[in-house]
Design a protein around this motif. Sequence first.
Motif, mmCIF file in Angstrom:
data_model
loop_
_atom_site.group_PDB
_atom_site.id
_atom_site.type_symbol
_atom_site.label_atom_id
_atom_site.label_comp_id
_atom_site.label_asym_id
_atom_site.label_seq_id
_atom_site.Cartn_x
_atom_site.Cartn_y
_atom_site.Cartn_z
ATOM 1 N N ALA A 33 0.832 -1.204 0.000
ATOM 2 C CA ALA A 33 0.000 0.000 0.000
ATOM 3 C C ALA A 33 0.867 1.254 0.000
ATOM 4 N N THR A 34 2.031 1.184 0.687
ATOM 5 C CA THR A 34 2.933 2.338 0.735
ATOM 6 C C THR A 34 3.449 2.691 -0.650
ATOM 7 N N PHE A 35 3.830 1.671 -1.416
ATOM 8 C CA PHE A 35 4.343 1.931 -2.762
ATOM 9 C C PHE A 35 3.258 2.517 -3.659
ATOM 10 N N VAL A 36 2.061 1.965 -3.588
ATOM 11 C CA VAL A 36 0.961 2.478 -4.407
ATOM 12 C C VAL A 36 0.684 3.940 -4.054
ATOM 13 N N GLU A 37 0.741 4.270 -2.774
ATOM 14 C CA GLU A 37 0.530 5.658 -2.351
ATOM 15 C C GLU A 37 1.587 6.578 -2.925
ATOM 16 N N LYS A 38 2.834 6.125 -2.982
ATOM 17 C CA LYS A 38 3.906 6.944 -3.553
ATOM 18 C C LYS A 38 3.657 7.209 -5.034
ATOM 19 N N VAL A 39 3.193 6.193 -5.739
ATOM 20 C CA VAL A 39 2.884 6.370 -7.161
ATOM 21 C C VAL A 39 1.738 7.357 -7.323
ATOM 22 N N VAL A 40 0.711 7.230 -6.492
ATOM 23 C CA VAL A 40 -0.435 8.139 -6.557
ATOM 24 C C VAL A 40 -0.005 9.572 -6.261
ATOM 25 N N ASP A 41 0.836 9.744 -5.248
ATOM 26 C CA ASP A 41 1.310 11.094 -4.884
ATOM 27 C C ASP A 41 2.114 11.714 -6.032
ATOM 28 N N ALA A 42 2.984 10.903 -6.636
ATOM 29 C CA ALA A 42 3.794 11.413 -7.750
ATOM 30 C C ALA A 42 2.913 11.777 -8.940
ATOM 31 N N ALA A 43 1.873 10.987 -9.183
ATOM 32 C CA ALA A 43 0.953 11.286 -10.284
ATOM 33 C C ALA A 43 0.164 12.560 -10.001
ATOM 34 N N ASP A 44 -0.267 12.728 -8.741
ATOM 35 C CA ASP A 44 -1.000 13.942 -8.361
ATOM 36 C C ASP A 44 -0.132 15.185 -8.527
ATOM 37 N N ASP A 45 1.158 15.046 -8.221
ATOM 38 C CA ASP A 45 2.091 16.183 -8.327
ATOM 39 C C ASP A 45 2.581 16.396 -9.759
ATOM 40 N N GLY A 46 2.253 15.465 -10.647
ATOM 41 C CA GLY A 46 2.760 15.556 -12.011
ATOM 42 C C GLY A 46 4.256 15.367 -12.097
ATOM 43 N N ASP A 47 4.813 14.638 -11.130
ATOM 44 C CA ASP A 47 6.258 14.422 -11.057
ATOM 45 C C ASP A 47 6.640 13.213 -11.909
ATOM 46 N N GLY A 48 6.835 13.431 -13.195
ATOM 47 C CA GLY A 48 7.117 12.344 -14.106
ATOM 48 C C GLY A 48 8.439 11.652 -13.841
ATOM 49 N N LEU A 49 9.454 12.400 -13.465
ATOM 50 C CA LEU A 49 10.758 11.797 -13.203
ATOM 51 C C LEU A 49 10.695 10.849 -12.015
ATOM 52 N N ARG A 50 9.955 11.248 -10.995
ATOM 53 C CA ARG A 50 9.806 10.358 -9.835
ATOM 54 C C ARG A 50 8.996 9.124 -10.212
ATOM 55 N N LEU A 51 7.972 9.285 -11.032
ATOM 56 C CA LEU A 51 7.198 8.135 -11.485
ATOM 57 C C LEU A 51 8.089 7.151 -12.238
ATOM 58 N N ARG A 52 8.909 7.694 -13.136
ATOM 59 C CA ARG A 52 9.791 6.816 -13.894
ATOM 60 C C ARG A 52 10.781 6.108 -12.982
ATOM 61 N N SER A 53 11.264 6.823 -11.967
ATOM 62 C CA SER A 53 12.198 6.210 -11.016
ATOM 63 C C SER A 53 11.524 5.092 -10.230
ATOM 64 N N LEU A 54 10.250 5.288 -9.869
ATOM 65 C CA LEU A 54 9.526 4.278 -9.103
ATOM 66 C C LEU A 54 9.225 3.038 -9.937
ATOM 67 N N LEU A 55 8.972 3.240 -11.220
ATOM 68 C CA LEU A 55 8.437 2.164 -12.038
ATOM 69 C C LEU A 55 9.474 1.434 -12.880
ATOM 70 N N GLU A 56 10.610 2.047 -13.170
ATOM 71 C CA GLU A 56 11.514 1.494 -14.180
ATOM 72 C C GLU A 56 12.099 0.138 -13.803
ATOM 73 N N ASP A 57 12.190 -0.173 -12.502
ATOM 74 C CA ASP A 57 12.745 -1.460 -12.096
ATOM 75 C C ASP A 57 11.684 -2.510 -11.801
ATOM 76 N N LEU A 58 10.400 -2.145 -11.965
ATOM 77 C CA LEU A 58 9.333 -3.112 -11.717
ATOM 78 C C LEU A 58 9.226 -4.108 -12.866
ATOM 79 N N HIS A 59 8.815 -5.309 -12.532
ATOM 80 C CA HIS A 59 8.511 -6.299 -13.572
ATOM 81 C C HIS A 59 7.226 -5.869 -14.271
ATOM 82 N N PRO A 60 7.114 -6.113 -15.584
ATOM 83 C CA PRO A 60 5.891 -5.721 -16.300
ATOM 84 C C PRO A 60 4.608 -6.258 -15.662
#
Length: 473
Positions: A33-60
């Motif tokens: 839930a913590t990770f999902v919240e971080k993604v939601v917060d980054a999306a709300d802030d329009g922080d694309g670089l942080r979104l890419r940092s959060l997601l780039e190492d995830l498995h598809p």
Amino acid sequence: MNNTDSATLSRIKNDDAVIEDHAALDEDYVLTATFVEKVVDAADDGDGLRLRSLLEDLHPADVADLMGFLTSEHRGVVVLWLPPELLAETLPELDDGIREEVLERVPHLTLAEALQELDSDDAAAVVEDLEDDQRERVLAAMPETDRAAIESSLGYDEDSAGRLMQREVMAAPQFWTVGDTIDHVRGQTDDLPELFFDIYVVDPLNRPVGGVPISWLLRAKRDVKLSELMEPINEIAVDTDQEEVAYIFEKYHLISAPVIDTAGRLVGQITVDDIVNIIQEENREDILRLAGVSDEGRDGSVRDIVRSRIPWLVINLGTAVAASMVIGIFRREIETLVALAVLMPIVASIGGNAGTQALTVAVRSLAARELTAANALRIVRREVIVGLTNGVTIAILLAGIAAIWFGKPLLSLVIGIAVVVNLFAASLAGTLIPLALDKLDRDPAVSSPVFVSWITDTVGFFVFLGLAAMVLI
């Protein structure tokens, strides 16, 4: 603290932050839930670089799972910041409803670039979900070879081997040696499947005559001919239904299999990763159909869910009314002996559960092809014996309870006989109804539960109340 120590401390803090950001899964491989919240917060802030940092190492597969936890608005932001390769590998993993929504948000040039990273079967599955105008734009932006492969796959029937297969395949002529094959594989990496397990040996007309597992190829000497190494293979016709394909893979323990056209020519291959998805999909459909529902997914609308469930509830209402009419025949007896009203739901409930048990086993056996005309009589006989044995056991227990509860030995005898008869009927109905529907080319998982429930309710009420009317009143 000197500058070096400060820089080291800063680097350690940054490393810890990165580790924290990418601690996306718990010990059960579920997104936290913590990770999902971080993604939601980054999306709300329009922080694309942080979104890419959060997601780039995830498995598809984890990215696809994440999309299911997000709202439509958040998905629209997240998908725009996925690296092209990750986007490409994520699209086939998405639920159908979510994928259609995501595809609407992706620019057609970006999508065309992403599809080129996929095998032809996965690319065709994605293109299939596009609207007609978007599909035309995406295909027009792709190289001719990739476009032709996708259009060819879409030309086959849905749920067929032709739609399921990937066109990239490693084939070699019979006269090639091990050395020739290895040199070809090393020199033609761009034209080969990303992952393959067998070399298909073909004749001059491109018809498969055998296969050589990669492990055999690597252990053999370079001058050995493929014709000396090859083993027989299970060919699959392009028009074979995907459920039949899954059965072949499961029965013969295949990792991959060649797909042939009507002339017997090699046109593609199916690999086990696709079959795992098919088996899970078919099993999920059977389980849902037994309950009379469809797979609405996490984003199913209320209207669609109601529309899928209400028809079977209406049919069930009709069978329930029919069973209630049986009760109405004996309303005077029920008014005379109130104990009948107390006990008759027990008879129907036990019969319904026994019918469900037999039905579930029969439907699974039909799906696995363990129940056929060759052994149907033996299976029916076995279920009848099980039903009678369980009926006698439950009858003894229930008769004892009724005797203690109401102090009427004859009432105990009546309910005991009713339970035995109803469980006998339940075992017959639970086995014969799926067999009959399958013989009529109807899906037994869809229709059987309603009819089995109707029979067990009707038989249970009629036998119990009929015997009570003859013996007790």
